[in-house]
Design an enzyme around this catalytic site. Structure first.
Site, mmCIF file in Angstrom:
data_model
loop_
_atom_site.group_PDB
_atom_site.id
_atom_site.type_symbol
_atom_site.label_atom_id
_atom_site.label_comp_id
_atom_site.label_asym_id
_atom_site.label_seq_id
_atom_site.Cartn_x
_atom_site.Cartn_y
_atom_site.Cartn_z
ATOM 1 N N ASP A 103 0.837 -1.203 0.000
ATOM 2 C CA ASP A 103 0.000 0.000 0.000
ATOM 3 C C ASP A 103 0.876 1.259 0.000
ATOM 4 O O ASP A 103 0.364 2.374 -0.080
ATOM 5 C CB ASP A 103 -1.009 -0.012 1.150
ATOM 6 C CG ASP A 103 -0.360 -0.009 2.524
ATOM 7 O OD1 ASP A 103 0.889 -0.067 2.598
ATOM 8 O OD2 ASP A 103 -1.102 0.032 3.522
ATOM 9 N N SER A 104 2.198 1.066 0.012
ATOM 10 C CA SER A 104 3.111 2.195 -0.237
ATOM 11 C C SER A 104 2.865 2.757 -1.633
ATOM 12 O O SER A 104 3.373 3.826 -1.961
ATOM 13 C CB SER A 104 4.569 1.752 -0.082
ATOM 14 O OG SER A 104 4.822 0.591 -0.856
ATOM 15 N N ASP A 147 -1.123 -6.347 -0.605
ATOM 16 C CA ASP A 147 -1.300 -5.688 0.700
ATOM 17 C C ASP A 147 -2.775 -5.387 0.941
ATOM 18 O O ASP A 147 -3.445 -4.836 0.056
ATOM 19 C CB ASP A 147 -0.516 -4.373 0.691
ATOM 20 C CG ASP A 147 0.176 -4.101 2.007
ATOM 21 O OD1 ASP A 147 -0.014 -4.880 2.959
ATOM 22 O OD2 ASP A 147 0.926 -3.102 2.065
ATOM 23 N N LYS A 187 -0.812 -9.475 2.735
ATOM 24 C CA LYS A 187 -0.137 -8.934 3.924
ATOM 25 C C LYS A 187 -1.116 -8.022 4.654
ATOM 26 O O LYS A 187 -1.937 -7.353 4.021
ATOM 27 C CB LYS A 187 1.105 -8.139 3.524
ATOM 28 C CG LYS A 187 1.844 -7.530 4.732
ATOM 29 C CD LYS A 187 3.172 -6.933 4.355
ATOM 30 C CE LYS A 187 3.105 -5.536 3.821
ATOM 31 N NZ LYS A 187 2.492 -4.544 4.735
ATOM 32 N N GLU A 220 -1.351 -5.459 8.465
ATOM 33 C CA GLU A 220 -0.607 -4.849 9.574
ATOM 34 C C GLU A 220 -1.202 -5.238 10.918
ATOM 35 O O GLU A 220 -2.427 -5.427 11.035
ATOM 36 C CB GLU A 220 -0.608 -3.320 9.417
ATOM 37 C CG GLU A 220 0.153 -2.846 8.196
ATOM 38 C CD GLU A 220 0.260 -1.330 8.104
ATOM 39 O OE1 GLU A 220 -0.213 -0.612 9.020
ATOM 40 O OE2 GLU A 220 0.836 -0.861 7.104
ATOM 41 N N GLU A 245 9.186 -3.568 10.810
ATOM 42 C CA GLU A 245 9.513 -2.239 10.273
ATOM 43 C C GLU A 245 9.959 -1.295 11.379
ATOM 44 O O GLU A 245 9.293 -1.169 12.418
ATOM 45 C CB GLU A 245 8.295 -1.653 9.532
ATOM 46 C CG GLU A 245 8.601 -0.277 8.942
ATOM 47 C CD GLU A 245 7.650 0.177 7.843
ATOM 48 O OE1 GLU A 245 6.763 -0.583 7.434
ATOM 49 O OE2 GLU A 245 7.828 1.327 7.390
HETATM 50 O O1 KIV Z 1 3.481 -1.099 1.682
HETATM 51 C C1 KIV Z 1 4.673 -1.425 1.724
HETATM 52 O O2 KIV Z 1 5.454 -1.171 0.795
HETATM 53 C C2 KIV Z 1 5.146 -2.105 2.905
HETATM 54 C C3 KIV Z 1 6.615 -2.400 2.991
HETATM 55 C C4 KIV Z 1 7.357 -1.181 3.332
HETATM 56 C C5 KIV Z 1 6.903 -3.509 3.915
HETATM 57 O O3 KIV Z 1 4.401 -2.404 3.768
#
Ligand code: KIV
Length: 296
Positions: A75-76, A114, A144, A146, A213
């Site tokens: 989600d970056s 994500d 993924k 959080e 992180e």
């Molecule tokens: O969204 C992302 O890119 C991340 C990584 C920094 C682990 O969660």
């Protein structure tokens, strides 16, 4: 300093040197998709591996051909691809669209999609509904999310439903509004104990790996020894089993100051800007298109 958890896991991963061979995650010769079983085997071999983010088919194909075994459609993308100020506004539909592109652009990498903010916090059922869309519609091999103890229920149901989960503890950027920034996590005895509990909770819930992180290197090393699933560090020191970077940071594409943990391996922003300027100068000066670019 050590922060042994009250109920440490008794099956830490081997610290044996990585064995070269066809099964290696990076540098191996397996042409099929990497699976979570390959990831587990790498931890047993004590093999370190790289992970990068990817947000489109073309960039993902470059990383796949370079042998990066795991690509995260993070989600970056909010900050790095979609022009948002943080990851918070990213929607499930946006992650779906970009995940499907990354899957189409790759042959070997395990693609992790994500779960964005708001797509799993309501509870396990919402998490399952969102993760199922990522697996069915985008074709990712894992998701993924959080959170440590607070997300254990969601992880449990996804894993029971056949969806591999990568967990993410330490700094969880979706909580930026609660943190008021992006502070290093796990500093001080109480915070360190919480991080150890979070890491243990996601392993017990069935996660196949966990991102750490912005965590002090010594604490990340302790978590890595404690867990039998691999740790994927970002700003968490060298002892993690794997390392992840946001690709635009790694390749020097992101503008502005980089966090201290970023190492830049190229200067893509500069190169791309130079290429754009050279093209513009050729156009205004009449040097492009030349004879060889023209049809008669
Ligand atoms: O969204 C992302 O890119 C991340 C990584 C920094 C682990 O969660």
């Amino acid at each position: 300093m050590t922060h042994a958890l009250k109920t440490p896991d008794s099956s830490p991963g081997s610290t044996a040197a990585p064995k070269a061979g066809t099964k290696a995650l990076y540098g191996g010769t397996t042409s099929r998709r990497i699976t979570v079983r390959d990831i587990a085997a790498a931890k047993e071999r004590g093999e370190k591996w790289p992970m990068l983010t990817a947000y489109d088919a073309m960039t993902a194909s470059v990383f796949d051909e370079a042998g990066i075994p795991v690509l995260l459609v993070g989600d970056s993308m909010g900050n790095c691809h979609l022009g948002y100020e943080s990851t918070v506004p990213v929607t499930l539909d946006e992650v779906l669209l970009l995940s499907a592109a990354v899957v189409r652009g790759t042959k070997r990498a395990l693609i992790v999609g994500d779960l964005p903010f708001g797509s799993y916090q309501e509870g396990s059922v919402q998490a399952l509904r969102s993760a199922t869309r990522l697996v069915k519609e985008a074709g990712v091999g894992a998701v993924k999310l959080e959170g440590g103890e607070r997300s254990a229920h969601q992880i449990e149901l996804l894993v029971r439903s056949g969806i591999p989960v990568m967990a993410h503890v330490g700094l969880t950027p979706q909580s930026v509004n609660a943190y008021g920034g992006y502070p290093v996590q796990g500093r001080g005895e109480e915070a360190a104990q919480q991080l150890l509990r979070d890491a243990k909770a996601v392993q017990d819930a069935g996660a196949f790996a966990v991102v750490l992180e912005l965590v002090p290197a010594e604490l990340a090393a302790e978590v890595t020894r404690m867990l039998h699933i691999p740790t994927v560090g970002i700003g968490a020191g060298v002892e993690c089993d794997a390392q992840v970077l946001v690709w635009t940071d790694m390749a020097g594409m992101t503008a502005g100051r980089m966090p201290r943990f970023v190492k830049q391996y190229a200067r893509l922003r500069e190169s791309l800007g130079d290429a754009a300027k050279a093209f513009a100068e050729d156009v205004v000066g009449g040097a492009y298109p030349a004879e060889e670019h023209s049809f008669h």
